[in-house]
Design an enzyme around this catalytic site. Sequence first.
Site, mmCIF file in Angstrom:
data_model
loop_
_atom_site.group_PDB
_atom_site.id
_atom_site.type_symbol
_atom_site.label_atom_id
_atom_site.label_comp_id
_atom_site.label_asym_id
_atom_site.label_seq_id
_atom_site.Cartn_x
_atom_site.Cartn_y
_atom_site.Cartn_z
ATOM 1 N N HIS A 27 0.912 -1.316 -0.026
ATOM 2 C CA HIS A 27 0.091 -0.025 0.115
ATOM 3 C C HIS A 27 0.804 1.271 0.019
ATOM 4 O O HIS A 27 1.485 1.626 0.997
ATOM 5 C CB HIS A 27 -0.996 -0.030 1.151
ATOM 6 C CG HIS A 27 -1.682 -1.297 1.374
ATOM 7 N ND1 HIS A 27 -0.972 -2.578 1.819
ATOM 8 C CD2 HIS A 27 -2.893 -1.685 1.281
ATOM 9 C CE1 HIS A 27 -1.811 -3.489 2.038
ATOM 10 N NE2 HIS A 27 -2.979 -2.948 1.360
ATOM 11 N N GLY A 116 -2.370 -3.784 11.952
ATOM 12 C CA GLY A 116 -2.801 -4.260 10.695
ATOM 13 C C GLY A 116 -4.442 -4.332 10.852
ATOM 14 O O GLY A 116 -4.947 -3.799 9.894
ATOM 15 N N SER A 378 -18.005 -8.772 40.252
ATOM 16 C CA SER A 378 -18.134 -10.126 39.944
ATOM 17 C C SER A 378 -16.791 -10.912 39.642
ATOM 18 O O SER A 378 -16.706 -12.006 39.883
ATOM 19 C CB SER A 378 -18.855 -9.918 38.517
ATOM 20 O OG SER A 378 -20.325 -9.375 38.835
ATOM 21 N N GLU A 405 -14.840 -3.967 26.677
ATOM 22 C CA GLU A 405 -13.950 -5.416 26.773
ATOM 23 C C GLU A 405 -12.866 -5.256 25.592
ATOM 24 O O GLU A 405 -11.775 -5.833 26.018
ATOM 25 C CB GLU A 405 -14.587 -6.622 26.660
ATOM 26 C CG GLU A 405 -15.828 -6.902 27.559
ATOM 27 C CD GLU A 405 -17.118 -6.114 27.411
ATOM 28 O OE1 GLU A 405 -17.101 -5.514 26.439
ATOM 29 O OE2 GLU A 405 -18.135 -6.255 28.196
ATOM 30 N N HIS A 467 -25.260 -15.492 28.545
ATOM 31 C CA HIS A 467 -24.046 -15.323 29.251
ATOM 32 C C HIS A 467 -23.224 -16.420 29.336
ATOM 33 O O HIS A 467 -22.131 -16.338 30.244
ATOM 34 C CB HIS A 467 -24.304 -14.603 30.737
ATOM 35 C CG HIS A 467 -24.782 -13.131 30.703
ATOM 36 N ND1 HIS A 467 -25.657 -12.612 29.700
ATOM 37 C CD2 HIS A 467 -24.390 -12.072 31.289
ATOM 38 C CE1 HIS A 467 -26.028 -11.501 29.902
ATOM 39 N NE2 HIS A 467 -25.211 -11.042 30.964
HETATM 40 C C1 LIG Z 1 -10.312 -4.976 11.077
HETATM 41 C C2 LIG Z 1 -9.651 -4.827 9.699
HETATM 42 N N1 LIG Z 1 -10.808 -4.924 8.595
HETATM 43 C C3 LIG Z 1 -10.585 -4.872 7.546
HETATM 44 C C4 LIG Z 1 -9.271 -4.768 7.057
HETATM 45 C C5 LIG Z 1 -8.791 -4.479 5.650
HETATM 46 N N2 LIG Z 1 -8.395 -3.184 5.309
HETATM 47 C C6 LIG Z 1 -7.098 -2.656 5.410
HETATM 48 S S1 LIG Z 1 -6.961 -1.156 4.971
HETATM 49 C C7 LIG Z 1 -8.483 -1.053 4.699
HETATM 50 C C8 LIG Z 1 -9.086 0.288 4.408
HETATM 51 C C9 LIG Z 1 -8.476 1.386 5.333
HETATM 52 O O1 LIG Z 1 -9.069 2.645 4.905
HETATM 53 P P1 LIG Z 1 -8.203 3.687 5.800
HETATM 54 O O2 LIG Z 1 -7.788 3.660 6.798
HETATM 55 O O3 LIG Z 1 -8.859 5.195 5.055
HETATM 56 O O4 LIG Z 1 -6.776 3.804 4.842
HETATM 57 P P2 LIG Z 1 -6.206 4.401 3.687
HETATM 58 O O5 LIG Z 1 -6.975 3.648 2.413
HETATM 59 O O6 LIG Z 1 -6.739 5.833 3.528
HETATM 60 O O7 LIG Z 1 -4.882 4.227 3.393
HETATM 61 C C10 LIG Z 1 -9.302 -2.140 5.078
HETATM 62 C C11 LIG Z 1 -10.798 -2.325 4.848
HETATM 63 C C12 LIG Z 1 -8.123 -4.630 8.006
HETATM 64 N N3 LIG Z 1 -6.893 -4.470 7.883
HETATM 65 N N4 LIG Z 1 -8.695 -4.792 9.463
#
Ligand SMILES: Cc1ncc(C[n+]2csc(CCOP(=O)(O)OP(=O)(O)O)c2C)c(N)n1
Length: 658
Positions: A27, A116, A378, A405, A467
């Site tokens: 990226h 990530g 609890s 949580e 629960h």
């Molecule tokens: C929990 C989670 N869901 C989905 C993804 C897959 N994913 C990676 S980057 C992204 C989009 C992120 O958008 P943004 O934070 O705006 O990053 P940009 O495109 O601006 O670099 C997704 C859906 C991930 N890494 N983590």
Amino acid sequence: MPVSPLDMANAIRALSMDAVNKAKSGHQGMPLGMADAATALWTKALKYDAAHPDWPDRDRFVLSAGHGSMLLYSLLHLTGFKAMTMAEIEAFRQWGSKTPGHPEYGHTPGVETTTGPLGQGIATAVGMAMAERSMAARFGPELVDHRTWVIAGDGCLMEGISHEAIHLAGRLKLAKLTVLFDNNDVTIDGLATIAETGDQTMRFRAASWAVKAIDGNDSAQVRRALAWAMRQDRPSMISCKTIIDKGAGPKEGDPHGHGYSLFDKDIAVAKATMGWTAPPFTIPDEIAKAWRAAGHRGGRARRAWEARLKESPARAEFERLVRGDLPNDAFVALAAHIDKLAAEPADNATRVWSGAALEALTGAVPEMIGGSADLTGSNNTLTKNTAVYDYPDYSGRYVHYGVREHGMAAAMNGMALHGGVIPYSGTFLCFADYSRAAIRIGALMGVRVIHVMTHDSIGLGEDGPTHQPIEHLAALRAMPHLLVFRPADGIETAECWEAALKHRENPSIMALSRQKTPAVRQAAADRNLSAHGAYELALSNGTPQVSLFASGTEVAVALAARELLHAEGIGTRVVSTPCWELFDQQDLSYRLETIGASPVRIAVEAGVRQGWERFVGEDGGFIGMDRFGASAPYDRLYREFNITAEAVADLARARLRA
Ligand SMILES: Cc1ncc(C[n+]2csc(CCOP(=O)(O)OP(=O)(O)O)c2C)c(N)n1
Ligand SMILES: [Mg+2]
């Protein structure tokens, strides 16, 4: 010509484009868009010394938008982190490189946390900022005075965990935490507006943050905003309006420019536009020098800090905490507690025994910081040694996390990563599902955090099936590196706590009962039996015909079944299995001996069967759950779901006849 901030930012852009292009994956959109802001941060605000990535009083930098890893790797290379050579940059995303697809803690020096899964980073950073305040309260600003900086994107802030993290940080008034929001209005599917019309600045303000909106591609504005953030008395968010793929000529601002989308031709155009003439993976000398100088900026502050530490009367204690060593007398009070339980066995819920163990441990281990997601009474996580942690006096050791949580689990990861503290916290075992993503990152990173999870079965009774954990033990046992403890009584609970604290590279779950359960250990042992993971608790009268395996509250069920079978002359032994992962680590002869060779083997656990084959074999018997629970008093539930000594004995007899 003097080197400008733009030249320096363009070095990040060039490296990010080259590396992603060479890997043909990754990226570059975010690294290009945030290059100016990151340059301002790493050359003007961030306190660090590239030559000493582990300096304890460094600022922490968290790339919550972990997909933009090339931004971080570029920064580490340019500022002179030794491990981040150009060869590593060229090996982006390749086997064995220090430049994996997403930043991995423990793998790459300078990476403060694994990111990530979007949202984890910002929530982890909150824990880092919490730990910093805790350590500062103990050691004063001479030894602990640093900030936590986060870069988070649209995705991180869309994730639910960001809500928990932002509000927790706002409530705790963590003034040394700053989030740079990469407000580029683009995610993977295209313009962020296809899924988001909210206003993040209003959202952060509502959570009591100081907020500023700037042009994130204007380095002077970023520098001023960073200085502004450092003056705030609360956490700060800088909304950096940026353009994804900034600098990429015609592809600048491409709503589909999040991932690998700049090819040789585009990169040639981009570099020409920015006036970048150096060959791929090459940084012109003057720019490289300017970056190296930025990487050394913190050297003087580090040396001054080291001199202060050397003179400090608290030096030995500070160094012990940073190493993660426990105090010499960590387990003295706990051992006395165990001796007392051995002398006077008593019945109680294991959550109560956990509370008793924590009284002993929190008295002896000042770095333990507890808390609960609004279930303190609890979970039995509050002790007389743990005052509440809160603004403005962060010397307390008990965090009211609120009903959060997931945010709590991520914050604990951040606290452990920061170092100097050992976090534990409480919720119900059923809600491990809510925190699972953070538990997993903790397991991946190998951090010592302890998740107290009470109400560990249908034994919680009247709250009913919503629960009652059924599949949770199996699901948690499936996770590598995670130690899942389910102790049977007071002594086992104390032993499991000791084992969890001693495993400094594993997170642990303490699955504990709501309901009372009998003491199964009636005598002192010469060692921590639970630390073996499984052990023979009760011998057979004569040759064993039946071996019973159980964990937690079902150990008592197995022992009662053994009595029934012994009354009929059927030799029966009972093996308690408080931690399967530790059992895995025993040598083969111990494991085989513990499992034994009796003709009938039966497991008893008020959860699903999955996994028990390892003890009882594919053809072994199982008494437990294969459906969701129900709402009723717990003893009725155990009878209705047939988890009783009689049912175990019946199954044993039937198997012996077969
Ligand atoms: C929990 C989670 N869901 C989905 C993804 C897959 N994913 C990676 S980057 C992204 C989009 C992120 O958008 P943004 O934070 O705006 O990053 P940009 O495109 O601006 O670099 C997704 C859906 C991930 N890494 N983590
Ligand atoms: Mg975005």
